[in-house]
Design an enzyme around this catalytic site. Structure first.
Site, PDB file in Angstrom:
ATOM      1  N   GLU A 115      26.085  32.659  32.270  1.00 25.17           N
ATOM      2  CA  GLU A 115      25.812  33.240  33.139  1.00 25.17           C
ATOM      3  C   GLU A 115      27.191  33.524  33.731  1.00 25.17           C
ATOM      4  OE1 GLU A 115      21.908  30.417  32.829  1.00 25.17           O
ATOM      5  OE2 GLU A 115      23.626  30.219  32.399  1.00 25.17           O
ATOM      6  N   CYS A 141      23.388  27.134  37.853  1.00 27.22           N
ATOM      7  CA  CYS A 141      23.777  28.260  37.622  1.00 27.22           C
ATOM      8  C   CYS A 141      22.653  29.807  38.236  1.00 27.22           C
ATOM      9  CB  CYS A 141      23.378  28.762  35.936  1.00 27.22           C
ATOM     10  SG  CYS A 141      24.444  28.181  34.872  1.00 27.22           S
ATOM     11  N   ALA A 170      24.755  17.648  -3.554  1.00 25.44           N
ATOM     12  CA  ALA A 170      25.247  19.265  -4.926  1.00 25.44           C
ATOM     13  C   ALA A 170      24.542  18.042  -5.558  1.00 25.44           C
ATOM     14  CB  ALA A 170      26.653  18.867  -4.295  1.00 25.44           C
ATOM     15  N   TRP A 223      34.138  17.381  -9.091  1.00 27.18           N
ATOM     16  CA  TRP A 223      33.100  17.837  -8.438  1.00 27.18           C
ATOM     17  C   TRP A 223      32.277  18.583  -9.373  1.00 27.18           C
ATOM     18  CZ3 TRP A 223      33.667  17.245  -3.262  1.00 27.18           C
ATOM     19  CH2 TRP A 223      35.300  16.618  -2.836  1.00 27.18           C
ATOM     20  N   ARG A 268      29.402  21.381   8.345  1.00 27.31           N
ATOM     21  CA  ARG A 268      30.261  20.157   9.110  1.00 27.31           C
ATOM     22  C   ARG A 268      30.150  19.673  10.533  1.00 27.31           C
ATOM     23  NH1 ARG A 268      33.603  16.756   4.498  1.00 27.31           N
ATOM     24  NH2 ARG A 268      31.906  15.224   3.181  1.00 27.31           N
ATOM     25  N   THR A 277      28.776   5.751  -1.237  1.00 26.13           N
ATOM     26  CA  THR A 277      29.004   6.826  -0.682  1.00 26.13           C
ATOM     27  C   THR A 277      30.500   6.567  -0.645  1.00 26.13           C
ATOM     28  OG1 THR A 277      27.202   8.151  -0.463  1.00 26.13           O
ATOM     29  CG2 THR A 277      29.371   9.408   0.030  1.00 26.13           C
ATOM     30  N   SER A 309      14.897   7.407   0.543  1.00 28.28           N
ATOM     31  CA  SER A 309      13.613   6.547   2.027  1.00 28.28           C
ATOM     32  C   SER A 309      13.617   7.956   3.328  1.00 28.28           C
ATOM     33  CB  SER A 309      15.025   4.877   2.417  1.00 28.28           C
ATOM     34  OG  SER A 309      15.119   4.517   1.516  1.00 28.28           O
TER      35      SER A 309
END
Length: 361
Positions: free
Chosen positions: A53, A86, A156, A170, A184, A196, A304
């Site tokens: 605003e 505001c 993926a 990949w 991301r 990972t 999970s």
């Protein structure tokens, strides 16, 4: 003749300019119209800077008159935070018509901003394009109302739903991976399991350059989170622990801070599936103000999360390759867990030969 909905959708579109940078605040847009013409626009750029605003008022080149209307994608704040309220600026401006898409779910504000405007003789409408406005702030709304983040899980996969094959290649193509960088950049934090980190050695940074952003606005890399139950990861070895960004290690053994590396070790209780994921989400929302959490899970973590119904959105990048039985399955769910539960298909988009499929729960 342009409708009120047309102008509100413009405000919502403008709000989207802040989706990479406003966290933990909501992304908010504002337009000021005179009769059927937009004469000023503004959006919230990042915490500590002016709200939508105020930016719209700064961009207004004319004096306020009775033919002007302000369209705001979320209720204006009515409290002193990093910036002033505001509502005070709107009241002092003299504008008499304000249309708001949705109330701010924050109890400090909710309904109070509208009430204050009305009390000071301003005509206020609430609810126009409410559903569209909510979509751009799903994380902020969920953190505020449920005290846990909005959870996005991303994988993926091959055609036969494997998430690993040859370590040197990949699964998804370069276009899909570029899209992941945008994802991301939009989230507050990224979480992975310790396997990972060991197997892929990721940086978990947002490698994206948005040149159109204002000079004062910078994209921050998301907070990095790993689930390392027994603290087996060597923090000197993996890319995950490099760089100045905040890193959080949830575990079952210890709570401490390593200031030099900006690492927080947080001990949480275990359940039969490992670290208690709901407790982790509560901590991320309340202590770290995480609105949107991206989880890049392996098979065990995705299983999970789905067992506990903790996923809001599932994004699959499906590549036209077959890995076979040597590859790791994307999950290990069985029929008893979901019992033919139907989830909502949100969107499908192609990136070369890859297909991105987005589901909502």
């Amino acid at each position: 003749m342009r409708s009120k909905k047309f102008f509100m959708m413009k405000a919502i579109d403008i709000a989207k300019k802040g989706i990479y940078t406003t966290s933990p605040n909501p992304s908010v847009g504002c337009v000021i119209t005179e009769r059927e013409k937009i004469i000023a626009k503004g959006f919230h750029k990042m915490p500590g800077l002016e709200h939508a605003e105020i930016n719209a008022f700064k961009n207004l080149k004319k004096k306020i008159n009775k033919n002007m209307t302000m369209f705001i994608s979320m209720e204006p704040c009515c409290h002193q935070g990093r910036t002033g309220p505001c509502t005070e600026a709107i009241i002092e401006s003299g504008i008499k018509n304000v249309i708001i898409a949705m109330l701010d779910p924050n109890p400090i504000v909710k309904g109070k901003g509208v009430k204050l405007l009305k009390k000071n003789g301003i005509n206020v409408e609430v609810g126009l394009c409410k559903d569209e406005a909510k979509l751009i702030n799903e994380g902020y709304i969920k953190r505020t109302e449920k005290k846990i983040p909005y959870v996005i899980a991303k994988q993926a996969v091959s055609i036969d739903f494997r998430i690993s094959g040859n370590k040197n290649t990949w699964i998804s193509n370069s276009l899909s991976r570029q899209d992941v960088q945008k994802l991301r950049a939009k989230v507050c934090a990224i979480m992975v399991g310790s396997n990972t980190v060991k197997n892929d050695n990721p940086y978990l940074t947002a490698r994206i350059d948005l040149k159109k952003l204002p000079a004062e606005v910078k994209i921050k890399n998301p907070i990095r989170i790993v689930l390392d139950t027994d603290l087996k990861l060597d923090i000197t070895k993996y890319n995950f622990f490099k760089g100045p960004e905040k890193k959080i290690i949830f575990n079952a053994l210890s709570s401490l801070n390593v200031e030099k590396k900006n690492i927080d070790y947080i001990k949480v209780r275990k359940d039969k599936n490992g670290l208690n994921l709901y407790s982790i989400l509560k901590i991320l929302a309340t202590k770290y103000e995480i609105n949107n959490l991206l989880i890049e899970p392996g098979s065990l973590l995705l299983t999970s999360l789905m067992k506990k119904n903790l996923i809001d959105e599932l994004i699959i990048y499906k590549a036209p390759i077959i890995i076979g039985n040597k590859g790791l399955k994307s999950h290990s769910l069985n029929d008893k867990i979901y019992n033919n539960k139907v989830i909502q298909l949100d969107s499908i988009k192609t990136f070369g030969n890859d297909v991105r499929i987005k589901y909502k729960f």
